[in-house]
Enzyme design. Structure first.
Site, PDB file in Angstrom:
ATOM      1  N   SER A 128      76.316  44.903   1.185  1.00  0.00           N
ATOM      2  CA  SER A 128      76.424  45.460   2.532  1.00  0.00           C
ATOM      3  C   SER A 128      75.793  44.553   3.563  1.00  0.00           C
ATOM      4  O   SER A 128      74.825  43.855   3.281  1.00  0.00           O
ATOM      5  CB  SER A 128      75.755  46.838   2.619  1.00  0.00           C
ATOM      6  N   LYS A 183      76.763  51.871  -3.441  1.00  0.00           N
ATOM      7  CA  LYS A 183      77.353  51.264  -2.235  1.00  0.00           C
ATOM      8  C   LYS A 183      78.270  52.277  -1.548  1.00  0.00           C
ATOM      9  O   LYS A 183      78.295  52.381  -0.324  1.00  0.00           O
ATOM     10  CB  LYS A 183      78.126  49.992  -2.588  1.00  0.00           C
ATOM     11  N   HIS A 186      76.141  54.741   0.229  1.00  0.00           N
ATOM     12  CA  HIS A 186      75.614  54.035   1.403  1.00  0.00           C
ATOM     13  C   HIS A 186      76.623  54.131   2.554  1.00  0.00           C
ATOM     14  O   HIS A 186      76.276  54.460   3.688  1.00  0.00           O
ATOM     15  CB  HIS A 186      75.339  52.565   1.058  1.00  0.00           C
ATOM     16  N   ASN A 187      77.868  53.855   2.254  1.00  0.00           N
ATOM     17  CA  ASN A 187      78.885  53.902   3.312  1.00  0.00           C
ATOM     18  C   ASN A 187      79.111  55.324   3.813  1.00  0.00           C
ATOM     19  O   ASN A 187      79.352  55.526   5.006  1.00  0.00           O
ATOM     20  CB  ASN A 187      80.199  53.301   2.809  1.00  0.00           C
ATOM     21  N   GLU A 190      76.459  55.994   6.157  1.00  0.00           N
ATOM     22  CA  GLU A 190      76.785  55.219   7.363  1.00  0.00           C
ATOM     23  C   GLU A 190      77.763  56.006   8.254  1.00  0.00           C
ATOM     24  O   GLU A 190      77.570  56.102   9.472  1.00  0.00           O
ATOM     25  CB  GLU A 190      77.379  53.880   6.922  1.00  0.00           C
TER      26      GLU A 190
HETATM   27  P1  NBP Z   1      89.776  40.535   2.141  1.00  0.00           P
HETATM   28  O1  NBP Z   1      89.459  41.876   1.658  1.00  0.00           O
HETATM   29  O2  NBP Z   1      90.568  40.378   3.370  1.00  0.00           O
HETATM   30  O3  NBP Z   1      90.513  39.723   0.951  1.00  0.00           O
HETATM   31  C1  NBP Z   1      91.027  38.434   1.142  1.00  0.00           C
HETATM   32  C2  NBP Z   1      90.804  37.583  -0.100  1.00  0.00           C
HETATM   33  O4  NBP Z   1      91.438  38.177  -1.246  1.00  0.00           O
HETATM   34  C3  NBP Z   1      91.406  36.205   0.068  1.00  0.00           C
HETATM   35  O5  NBP Z   1      90.561  35.273  -0.546  1.00  0.00           O
HETATM   36  C4  NBP Z   1      92.721  36.334  -0.692  1.00  0.00           C
HETATM   37  O6  NBP Z   1      93.232  35.125  -1.147  1.00  0.00           O
HETATM   38  C5  NBP Z   1      92.271  37.163  -1.844  1.00  0.00           C
HETATM   39  N1  NBP Z   1      93.364  37.768  -2.620  1.00  0.00           N
HETATM   40  C6  NBP Z   1      94.232  38.754  -2.301  1.00  0.00           C
HETATM   41 BR1  NBP Z   1      94.311  39.598  -0.698  1.00  0.00          BR
HETATM   42  N2  NBP Z   1      95.093  39.062  -3.281  1.00  0.00           N
HETATM   43  C7  NBP Z   1      94.782  38.223  -4.279  1.00  0.00           C
HETATM   44  C8  NBP Z   1      95.307  38.043  -5.575  1.00  0.00           C
HETATM   45  N3  NBP Z   1      96.304  38.801  -6.034  1.00  0.00           N
HETATM   46  N4  NBP Z   1      94.771  37.085  -6.342  1.00  0.00           N
HETATM   47  C9  NBP Z   1      93.757  36.317  -5.890  1.00  0.00           C
HETATM   48  N5  NBP Z   1      93.192  36.466  -4.676  1.00  0.00           N
HETATM   49  C10 NBP Z   1      93.703  37.401  -3.870  1.00  0.00           C
HETATM   50  O7  NBP Z   1      88.433  39.657   2.309  1.00  0.00           O
HETATM   51  P2  NBP Z   1      86.995  40.063   2.899  1.00  0.00           P
HETATM   52  O8  NBP Z   1      87.091  40.815   4.168  1.00  0.00           O
HETATM   53  O9  NBP Z   1      86.234  38.790   2.856  1.00  0.00           O
HETATM   54  O10 NBP Z   1      86.390  41.059   1.815  1.00  0.00           O
HETATM   55  C11 NBP Z   1      86.232  40.689   0.446  1.00  0.00           C
HETATM   56  C12 NBP Z   1      85.717  41.888  -0.326  1.00  0.00           C
HETATM   57  O11 NBP Z   1      84.440  42.240   0.170  1.00  0.00           O
HETATM   58  C13 NBP Z   1      86.585  43.130  -0.186  1.00  0.00           C
HETATM   59  O12 NBP Z   1      86.618  43.821  -1.409  1.00  0.00           O
HETATM   60  C14 NBP Z   1      85.872  43.948   0.855  1.00  0.00           C
HETATM   61  O13 NBP Z   1      86.129  45.328   0.728  1.00  0.00           O
HETATM   62  C15 NBP Z   1      84.427  43.607   0.530  1.00  0.00           C
HETATM   63  N6  NBP Z   1      83.493  43.788   1.643  1.00  0.00           N
HETATM   64  C16 NBP Z   1      83.823  43.436   2.905  1.00  0.00           C
HETATM   65  C17 NBP Z   1      82.914  43.598   3.944  1.00  0.00           C
HETATM   66  C18 NBP Z   1      83.285  43.182   5.329  1.00  0.00           C
HETATM   67  O14 NBP Z   1      82.463  43.438   6.235  1.00  0.00           O
HETATM   68  N7  NBP Z   1      84.430  42.568   5.574  1.00  0.00           N
HETATM   69  C19 NBP Z   1      81.636  44.087   3.667  1.00  0.00           C
HETATM   70  C20 NBP Z   1      81.309  44.399   2.367  1.00  0.00           C
HETATM   71  C21 NBP Z   1      82.249  44.248   1.365  1.00  0.00           C
HETATM   72  P3  NBP Z   1      94.239  34.267  -0.212  1.00  0.00           P
HETATM   73  O15 NBP Z   1      93.369  33.509   0.717  1.00  0.00           O
HETATM   74  O16 NBP Z   1      94.957  33.413  -1.193  1.00  0.00           O
HETATM   75  O17 NBP Z   1      95.140  35.254   0.479  1.00  0.00           O
END
Ligand code: NBP
Length: 477
Positions: A128, A183, A186-187, A190
């Site tokens: 988080s 987690k 937590h959300n 939130e």
């Molecule tokens: P995203 O949730 O937008 O995911 C994008 C990533 O997933 C890219 O690297 C993409 O690769 C990859 N991907 C996908 Br989509 N399908 C795939 C597949 N079939 N095989 C391999 N790779 C694949 O990214 P994020 O916002 O950085 O979040 C990442 C994780 O962290 C998520 O689970 C999210 O819920 C969690 N999270 C996010 C936050 C936040 O604030 N954003 C906070 C806490 C946790 P590509 O580049 O090749 O398309």
């Protein structure tokens, strides 16, 4: 094979987490399905530390020292399974897969079980703090085996946020899905915190007559007291922001329909399954849902409302103080409900979660970080089997002091027709727990009447049924 850790999935979260590891002196192998993202990271931030660029899964795995530590940071759901399927065959017993995405804990349990058969440690990990936290120190909630934590713990402690007392905001939460479960809750908390803050804002605006900039100042003042927290701090920032295009308060030009990604909804769904009354979190999820029903709201705009006049200027400041009391008391109730759910999940799945340790790792890095969490930790440290946060003497006393104002605020809200489902649900929960007798006795009578569902008596053991359609005599069931 020189990298101590690898990160695959280099969107905002993965990229920043990889940089965080590198900035802390680790050699980090980096990989992404679309290699361009990986090259962009190395090009832009390669100078920050030691990265090993891996174009293929094979190169990525080969770059990692053994036992391998492989962080997956991809979109939760099918992408996570796809990545596991791709990498698992390349790994060896003792290796670790750390899923830092927002996975559902049931998926994490399934994945952990399947990989355990292969001797691979699957570490479902809550992260988080958003983008900023991933880079500068998130709150980290790892599940999985104890053995995996021995290897990973020191690295996670290094990259995690630090609480005010310097303690790293990470702990081994418990086996398999425990980290992702925590987690999730937590959300959920939130969501509740944000809803309560939203209600406080609307009361200050519609009942007390303050403008957004004035309300921002009120929140700034509150942030120097017991409500000191990240969410109160950013609320003041958002409320004081002025839209450049129109010169109006920013909050007045944003469409008032809240969106959600699902973790709040999961918290409520699981609570229903576990039988835990998280009414405040549920109201927060429903409030977002209601806000999004544009057509329904449009069709309802002409429904009758109250005629009460808003407060005069002279009463506004005193009312604002009351709202602070109501907000604080309701916040205690939200956390009480959230921790109840963590305790219930821990019992159900045999996770043995230390609630004091959970509150301690939420003190820094995460979205709900707050001075208040130090006191929750103190409550659980003093008594690990505390039945409820409300049974802690300090919190009970604070609510006792706040309750008259809390009730006055709800009276004013009702009189003025300002919806306050969060404040109201919290007070109803408090009053229900306090009640000597609940109408549940009547419910039991009704159930026995129409369905012969039986009831228990206050004065004798056993189950009973009244012959309602007959002579109304009582029989043992
Ligand atoms: P995203 O949730 O937008 O995911 C994008 C990533 O997933 C890219 O690297 C993409 O690769 C990859 N991907 C996908 Br989509 N399908 C795939 C597949 N079939 N095989 C391999 N790779 C694949 O990214 P994020 O916002 O950085 O979040 C990442 C994780 O962290 C998520 O689970 C999210 O819920 C969690 N999270 C996010 C936050 C936040 O604030 N954003 C906070 C806490 C946790 P590509 O580049 O090749 O398309």
């Amino acid at each position: 094979s020189s990298a101590q850790i690898g990160v695959t999935g280099l969107a905002v979260m993965g990229r920043n987490l990889a940089r965080n590891f590198a900035r802390n002196g680790y050699t980090v192998a980096v990989h992404n399905r679309t290699a361009a993202r990986m090259h962009a990271l190395v090009e832009e931030f390669g100078h920050e530390g030691s990265f090993v660029a891996a174009e293929t899964a094979k190169e990525f795995v080969a770059a990692l020292e053994r036992p391998r530590r492989l962080v997956i940071m991809v979109k939760a759901g099918e992408p996570t399974d796809a990545v596991i399927e791709e990498f698992a065959p390349l790994l060896e017993p003792g290796d670790m897969i750390i899923d830092g995405g927002n996975a559902h804990f049931a998926d994490t349990r399934r994945r952990e079980r399947a990989l355990r058969e292969q001797g691979i440690h699957f570490v479902g990990t809550g992260v988080s703090g958003g983008e900023e936290g991933a880079l500068n120190g998130p709150s980290i909630m790892p599940g999985g085996s104890k053995e995996s934590y021995e290897s990973l713990g020191p690295m996670l402690e290094k990259i995690s946020a630090k609480a005010a007392d310097g303690a790293p905001c990470v702990t081994h939460v418990g086996p398999d899905g425990a980290g992702h479960f925590v987690k999730m809750v937590h959300n959920g908390i939130e969501y509740a915190d944000m809803q309560l803050i939203g209600e406080a804002y609307q009361l200050l605006r519609d009942v007390a007559g303050y403008e957004p900039a004035q309300i921002a100042d009120i929140f700034r003042t509150w942030n120097t007291g017991r409500l000191d927290s990240y969410l109160i701090e950013i609320t003041a920032e958002v409320l004081s922001h002025v839209d450049a295009a129109t010169g109006k308060p920013f909050v007045d030009v944003v469409v008032d329909q809240a969106e959600q990604k699902g973790t709040g909804r999961w918290t409520v769904q699981i609570a229903l399954d576990l039988g835990v009354p998280v009414s405040g979190i549920a109201e927060a999820v429903f409030a977002r849902s209601l806000s999004g029903h544009a057509a329904l709201r449009e069709a309802s705009r002409r429904l009758a409302g109250p005629t009460a006049a808003p407060l005069g200027e002279a009463e506004a400041a005193a009312f604002a103080d009351r709202v602070e009391q109501a907000l604080y008391a309701s916040k205690i109730v939200s956390y009480t409900q959230g921790f109840h759910e963590v305790a219930a999940g821990s019992d159900e799945y045999g996770w043995d979660i230390d609630l004091g340790a959970v509150s301690a790792i939420w003190r820094g890095g995460c979205i709900i970080r707050a001075a208040f969490l130090d006191r929750i930790r103190a409550a659980y440290d003093a008594r690990a089997d505390l039945p409820s946060l409300l049974s802690d003497e300090t919190f009970a006393r604070e609510i006792a002091d706040a309750q008259d104002d809390w009730r006055e605020v709800l009276i004013a809200a009702t009189r003025q027709g300002v919806p306050t489902p969060g404040f109201a649900a919290a007070l109803a929960y408090y009053d229900a727990l306090r009640a000597e007798r609940l109408p549940a006795a009547l419910t039991q009578g009704q159930r026995d009447y129409f369905g012969a569902h039986t009831y228990r008596r206050t004065d004798r053991d056993g189950s009973f049924h009244t012959l309602w359609g007959d002579d109304r005599s009582e029989v043992s069931a």
